[in-house]
Design an enzyme around this catalytic site. Structure first.
Site, mmCIF file in Angstrom:
data_model
loop_
_atom_site.group_PDB
_atom_site.id
_atom_site.type_symbol
_atom_site.label_atom_id
_atom_site.label_comp_id
_atom_site.label_asym_id
_atom_site.label_seq_id
_atom_site.Cartn_x
_atom_site.Cartn_y
_atom_site.Cartn_z
ATOM 1 N N ARG A 76 0.837 -1.193 0.000
ATOM 2 C CA ARG A 76 0.000 0.000 0.000
ATOM 3 C C ARG A 76 0.882 1.256 0.000
ATOM 4 N NH1 ARG A 76 -5.130 1.803 -0.963
ATOM 5 N NH2 ARG A 76 -6.073 2.949 0.757
ATOM 6 N N THR A 92 -9.280 0.889 -9.431
ATOM 7 C CA THR A 92 -8.674 -0.274 -8.787
ATOM 8 C C THR A 92 -8.872 -1.495 -9.692
ATOM 9 O OG1 THR A 92 -9.106 0.618 -6.579
ATOM 10 C CG2 THR A 92 -8.682 -1.713 -6.665
ATOM 11 N N LEU A 97 -4.605 2.752 -8.296
ATOM 12 C CA LEU A 97 -4.135 4.145 -8.289
ATOM 13 C C LEU A 97 -5.121 4.979 -7.480
ATOM 14 C CD1 LEU A 97 -3.220 4.474 -12.082
ATOM 15 C CD2 LEU A 97 -1.598 4.724 -10.207
ATOM 16 N N ASN A 98 -6.115 4.342 -6.905
ATOM 17 C CA ASN A 98 -7.284 4.901 -6.231
ATOM 18 C C ASN A 98 -8.314 5.336 -7.265
ATOM 19 O OD1 ASN A 98 -8.930 5.457 -4.119
ATOM 20 N ND2 ASN A 98 -8.156 7.499 -3.764
ATOM 21 N N ASP A 104 -7.791 8.419 0.453
ATOM 22 C CA ASP A 104 -8.324 7.337 1.299
ATOM 23 C C ASP A 104 -8.133 7.614 2.789
ATOM 24 O OD1 ASP A 104 -9.627 5.653 -0.396
ATOM 25 O OD2 ASP A 104 -7.957 4.293 -0.715
ATOM 26 N N SER A 113 -7.734 1.132 3.488
ATOM 27 C CA SER A 113 -8.225 0.654 2.195
ATOM 28 C C SER A 113 -9.454 -0.238 2.387
ATOM 29 C CB SER A 113 -7.113 -0.160 1.534
ATOM 30 O OG SER A 113 -7.594 -0.822 0.391
ATOM 31 N N SER A 114 -10.158 -0.474 1.293
ATOM 32 C CA SER A 114 -11.247 -1.465 1.305
ATOM 33 C C SER A 114 -10.886 -2.679 0.449
ATOM 34 C CB SER A 114 -12.529 -0.853 0.743
ATOM 35 O OG SER A 114 -12.931 0.234 1.511
HETATM 36 N N1 GLY Z 1 -8.344 3.084 -3.103
HETATM 37 C C1 GLY Z 1 -9.419 2.250 -2.777
HETATM 38 C C2 GLY Z 1 -9.153 1.423 -1.589
HETATM 39 O O1 GLY Z 1 -8.010 1.170 -1.273
HETATM 40 O O2 GLY Z 1 -10.058 1.027 -0.923
#
Ligand code: GLY
Length: 566
Positions: free
Chosen positions: A102, A375, A394-395, A417, A446-447
Site C-alpha cells: 500500500r 482499482t 491508483l485509487n 483514502d 483501504s477497502s
Molecule cells: N483506493 C481504494 C481502496 O483502497 O479502498
C-alpha cells in the site's frame, strides 16, 4: 391430469434462473474451465502474459509479477507502477500469508493538509494533482514477492511485459470511453499533453515506449532503480514541479510488508483475507459472521429478507470500519473483539425484519456520493496448486491524473483514502475518524479485499474486486452466491449486486435484477433506496476449484475482464 399439471409446474420452476437477472437459459452459464492453471484479470493481454509465465514453468508468484506489470501497461486506468496494492496467497502446502504494498503518506504530510485556515476541507487537493500522491508501493511489492517466492529471473518475467509496452495494446470500447472522459483533466493537471490525452478510438493501438524503458531499467537494476535511482529522481522532480511534497527520502524509506492475513470461519468455509491497513478482511469477516445464523438459502438470492440481513450486517460493519480501522503501525485495532462471536451477536441484537435500523442509531455522520470501478483485481492458480489474489490501485481512475511523461506511468491519488477531517466523506462517501487521520509515513485505510477461501481445508475460491467502498460487499455477495445459492463461478460474479456502507444510509442497487415490488416493500420498511441508472458495483475476477479438481473462471461481464487457462 393432476400428474401432468404437477410435471408442468415442476418444469416451470426448473426453468427459473438460479440467480435472477443473470442467466435466462436452462443451462448454467459457466465460465472458462481449465484443468491445471488459470489467470483472470481486467485485460486479456495481462491474463495471457500471466499464463505465459506459468507455461514456462513459473509459479503463481512469478505470474503475479507479470500480470501486475502487464496491467500497468494495458490497463492504465488502475494498473500501475505509481500506486500500490495488497496480495493474499495460499501455497500448495496450505500455508498462507499476505503482502501489503500500500502507498503511504509522504514525511511532509500533515493531519490538516487538505483543510483551509477555517478548517474546511478542500477536497480536490486530495484527489487531483501532486498533493494527492502517496508514496508508491507496487515496485517494492513485486520485488518482495520475487525475493520470497519467485522461481524465474525477474528479466525473464518482465520480458513479455516490456514487449507488450513496445508492441502496444488495443484500446477497447470501455477504454476509449474512459480516456475521453478524463482527457481535459489530464491536460489541466499535467499542464501539457500526455500520451493518454490524445483522442483515442476503440481499435487504436497505444505504444508506451517510455514505460517499456522504465520496465527495462527495473528488470536490469532492480527495485533500487525506482526507490533510490534515476526513476525515483525523475518521479520526484516531476511531482515537485506539480505541487507534490514527496522526496527521495520518502522513496528510500518505503518497504512492502508481509502481514498475517485475517482468517475467518463461515460454516465449512475458511476465508483468508487482507488485514489492515485494508479494512477488507475484517469487514468481510464481520458481515459473514453476522449473517451466518440466518438461513439465506431458504430466503433466496436477492430476496427481500436476504437483502435486509446483508444490509443490516453491512451497516454495522462499516460503522465499525469508520471508527476503529486504520494503519496498524499507527493505531491499535481490536481485531479479535471485532471478529468475536459474542460482539457480533450483540451488534445484530436490534435487527428486525419489520423495520430498518436507521444508521443514525448506529452512528452519526454526513455524506456525499460514490465513485466506482477504479482499482483492479486479478486471481491466479498455478499448476502446482499455489494461489494468489491481488488487488492493485491508483485509487481514482488514472489516480491523481499526473502522468510522468519520461517514465510512462500515472501517479496515484491514494491520499484521498485518509480521513481529511473526522466526519468528512472521501470520494467513496466513506467517513473516517482519528484512526484513519493523516500522519507522516502512515498508510491510508483501504477497502481492498483480495481473498482466498478454503472448503474443508482445500483451496476452493480465489477472488477480489475493484470498486472502492463496494469492494467488500461485492466479494461478500460473490462468495454467498456460490456457497448459499449454488450458482456457477461465472453466474456468481455476473449476478446483480447491492451495497450498504452505513453512511449514506441507503441501499445502492445495480439497475437490473431488482424489481419494483421488492424495492417498494423495502422502502415501506424504512430503507432508503438508490437505484443508479448506470451504477456498477464491483468487477469481480475469481476462480473456483470444482469438486473434480478442475477450475472455473469468473471474469466479470461488467468490464473487459478475461479468464485464460490450461
Ligand atoms: N483506493 C481504494 C481502496 O483502497 O479502498
Amino acid at each position: 391430469m393432476k400428474k401432468l399439471i404437477l410435471l408442468f409446474l415442476i418444469s416451470l420452476i426448473s426453468c427459473q434462473p438460479a440467480v435472477k437477472g443473470v442467466s435466462e437459459k436452462k443451462d448454467k452459464n459457466t465460465g472458462l474451465i481449465a484443468n491445471k492453471a488459470m489467470v483472470v484479470s481486467a485485460r486479456e493481454e495481462a491474463s495471457r502474459i500471466g499464463l505465459s509465465i506459468l507455461r514456462k514453468g513459473g509459479n503463481a508468484f512469478d505470474a503475479m509479477i507479470a500480470t501486475e506489470m502487464a496491467l500497468a501497461v494495458a490497463y492504465p486506468f488502475a494498473g500501475n507502477l505509481g500506486g500500490g496494492g495488497f496480495m493474499v496467497y495460499r501455497k500448495a502446502d496450505g500455508s498462507t500469508g499476505s503482502l501489503d504494498y500500500r502507498e503511504k503518506a509522504p514525511l511532509a504530510a500533515s493531519k490538516r493538509m487538505y483543510q483551509d485556515a477555517e478548517g474546511n476541507v478542500i477536497s480536490e487537493k486530495s484527489k487531483i494533482g501532486g498533493l494527492a500522491v502517496g508514496v508508491p508501493g507496487t515496485v517494492a511489492g513485486i520485488f518482495a514477492v520475487h525475493e520470497k517466492f519467485g522461481s524465474l529471473p525477474m528479466p525473464e518475467i518482465l520480458k513479455p511485459v516490456i514487449a507488450l509496452a513496445k508492441r502496444g495494446f488495443v484500446v477497447t470500447e470501455h477504454q476509449a470511453e474512459n480516456l475521453q472522459k478524463y482527457r481535459e483533466l489530464f491536460l489541466k493537471v499535467n499542464n501539457d499533453s500526455i500520451l493518454f490525452s490524445k483522442a483515442y478510438m476503440a481499435g487504436d493501438t497505444i505504444h508506451n515506449l517510455e514505460l517499456a524503458n522504465t520496465l527495462q531499467q527495473i528488470a536490469e537494476n532492480g527495485r533500487k532503480e525506482f526507490y533510490n535511482g534515476s526513476i525515483g529522481r525523475e518521479l520526484v522532480n516531476y511531482l515537485q514541479a506539480h505541487g507534490g511534497i514527496m522526496t527521495m527520502e520518502d522513496l528510500a524509506e518505503y518497504r512492502a510488508q508481509w502481514r498475517d492475513p485475517i482468517s475467518v470461519k463461515y460454516k465449512d468455509l475458511k476465508l483468508i483475507s487482507m488485514p489492515p491497513p485494508s479494512s477488507g478482511g475484517i469487514v468481510l469477516g464481520q458481515i459473514l459472521k453476522m449473517v451466518e445464523p440466518f438461513p439465506l438459502k431458504e430466503f433466496g438470492h436477492n430476496s427481500e429478507k436476504t437483502i435486509q440481513v446483508l444490509t443490516e450486517a453491512e451497516r454495522r460493519a462499516y460503522a465499525d470500519r469508520s471508527y476503529y480501522l486504520g494503519d496498524p503501525d499507527f493505531v491499535n485495532i481490536p481485531t479479535d473483539t471485532l471478529l468475536s462471536d459474542s460482539y457480533l451477536k450483540n451488534r445484530m441484537d436490534k435487527f428486525s425484519f419489520t423495520k430498518a435500523t436507521p444508521s443514525s442509531e448506529v452512528e452519526h455522520g454526513e455524506i456525499a456520493g460514490y465513485e466506482s470501478m477504479e482499482t483492479t483485481h486479478y486471481s491466479i492458480v498455478d499448476q502446482y496448486g499455489n494461489a494468489i489474489a491481488a488487488t492493485t490501485t491508483l485509487n481514482g481512475a488514472y489516480g491523481s491524473k499526473l502522468f510522468v511523461p519520461e517514465l510512462g506511468f500515472f501517479l496515484n491519488n491514494e491520499m484521498d483514502d485518509f480521513s481529511a477531517k473526522p466526519g468528512f466523506p472521501n470520494m467513496f462517501g466513506l467517513i473516517g475518524a482519528e484512526a484513519n487521520s493523516i500522519a507522516p509515513g502512515k498508510k491510508m485505510l483501504s477497502s481492498m479485499t483480495p481473498t482466498i477461501v478454503e472448503k474443508n481445508d482445500k483451496l476452493w475460491m480465489v477472488l477480489g474486486s475493484p470498486g472502492g467502498s463496494t469492494i467488500i460487499t461485492s466479494v461478500l455477495q460473490t462468495i454467498l452466491n456460490v456457497k448459499e445459492f449454488g450458482v456457477t463461478m461465472q453466474e456468481a460474479v455476473d449476478a446483480p449486486r447491492f451495497h450498504h456502507q452505513w453512511l449514506p444510509d441507503e441501499i445502492l442497487f445495480e439497475p437490473e435484477g431488482f424489481d419494483e415490488k421488492l424495492l417498494n416493500s423495502l422502502q415501506e420498511k424504512g430503507y432508503n433506496i438508490n437505484v443508479g441508472e448506470s451504477t456498477v458495483i464491483g468487477k469481480v475476477d475469481a476462480i473456483l476449484v470444482l469438486p473434480d479438481g478442475r477450475m472455473e473462471g469468473g471474469a466479470d461481464r461488467r468490464g473487459d475482464d478475461t479468464a485464460v487457462g490450461f
